[in-house]
Design a protein around this motif. Sequence first.
Motif, short mmCIF file in Angstrom:
data_model
loop_
_atom_site.label_atom_id
_atom_site.label_comp_id
_atom_site.label_asym_id
_atom_site.label_seq_id
_atom_site.Cartn_x
_atom_site.Cartn_y
_atom_site.Cartn_z
N PRO A 13 0.83 -1.21 0.00
CA PRO A 13 0.00 0.00 0.00
C PRO A 13 0.86 1.26 0.00
CG PRO A 13 0.11 -0.93 2.20
CD PRO A 13 0.83 -1.89 1.27
N MET A 14 0.35 2.28 -0.64
CA MET A 14 1.00 3.58 -0.60
C MET A 14 0.54 4.28 0.67
SD MET A 14 2.82 3.55 -3.33
CE MET A 14 3.25 5.22 -3.77
N LEU A 15 1.48 4.93 1.36
CA LEU A 15 1.18 5.54 2.65
C LEU A 15 1.27 7.05 2.58
CD1 LEU A 15 3.39 3.14 4.81
CD2 LEU A 15 0.93 2.99 4.45
N SER A 16 0.48 7.70 3.41
CA SER A 16 0.54 9.15 3.51
C SER A 16 1.75 9.54 4.36
CB SER A 16 -0.73 9.69 4.17
OG SER A 16 -0.73 9.35 5.55
N ILE A 17 2.10 10.81 4.33
CA ILE A 17 3.23 11.28 5.11
C ILE A 17 2.98 11.08 6.61
CG2 ILE A 17 2.47 13.69 5.20
CD1 ILE A 17 5.48 14.44 4.80
N GLY A 18 1.73 11.27 7.03
CA GLY A 18 1.38 11.06 8.44
C GLY A 18 1.53 9.61 8.86
N VAL A 42 9.93 11.73 -3.14
CA VAL A 42 8.66 11.05 -2.91
C VAL A 42 7.67 11.41 -4.01
CG1 VAL A 42 6.76 10.71 -1.29
CG2 VAL A 42 9.07 11.13 -0.44
N PRO A 43 7.11 10.40 -4.67
CA PRO A 43 6.10 10.70 -5.71
C PRO A 43 4.86 11.33 -5.09
CG PRO A 43 6.47 8.32 -5.49
CD PRO A 43 7.35 8.99 -4.50
N ARG A 44 4.23 12.16 -5.87
CA ARG A 44 3.00 12.83 -5.41
C ARG A 44 1.85 12.49 -6.34
NH1 ARG A 44 4.08 17.99 -2.23
NH2 ARG A 44 6.30 17.90 -1.76
N GLN A 45 0.68 12.52 -5.76
CA GLN A 45 -0.53 12.36 -6.56
C GLN A 45 -0.76 13.65 -7.34
OE1 GLN A 45 -3.32 11.53 -3.40
NE2 GLN A 45 -3.23 9.33 -3.81
N GLU A 46 -1.71 13.64 -8.24
CA GLU A 46 -2.02 14.85 -9.00
C GLU A 46 -2.38 16.01 -8.09
OE1 GLU A 46 -4.74 14.45 -12.26
OE2 GLU A 46 -3.82 12.58 -12.91
N SER A 47 -2.97 15.69 -6.95
CA SER A 47 -3.36 16.73 -5.99
C SER A 47 -2.17 17.29 -5.22
CB SER A 47 -4.37 16.15 -4.99
OG SER A 47 -3.75 15.10 -4.25
N GLY A 48 -0.99 16.69 -5.39
CA GLY A 48 0.20 17.15 -4.69
C GLY A 48 0.49 16.41 -3.40
#
Length: 133
Positions: A13-18, A42-48
């Motif tokens: 799974p991809m995890l959030s920074i938190g 770190v890759p970002r989603q389109e939303s940043g």
Amino acid sequence: MPSATLTPSVQGPMLSIGEVAARLGVSVHTLRYYERAGLLDVPRQESGVRRYSGREVELLRFLLALRATGMPIALIRRYIGLARLGEVSETERRALLVQHREDVLARMRALKTDLGAIERKIELYDQNHKEPR
């Protein structure tokens, strides 16, 4: 220890920074600092929004171990730069880690000596405060 390549894994799974901060026991600020310092991409989603893969988490674990053992950010940055070059830099990366290991071992020896002095002082206090029989 992470492999030489810094290519993120798409497994797991991809995890959030938190989530990553909680998992590693560091602050979100620390993770953002590592990214700004050029230690992590770190890759970002389109939303940043940053999304961490298992690969980035393992790399961060290793970087945190290097920091915990006293490696300066500049040397960590050098290691990461070399790692990004791939296999061609393995010898130099190994040498960097071998030197760091020697530095850590020297500090451990010094700490052991210092700890011995503290323990001797505690023993003196204990001897001075024993109740007479």
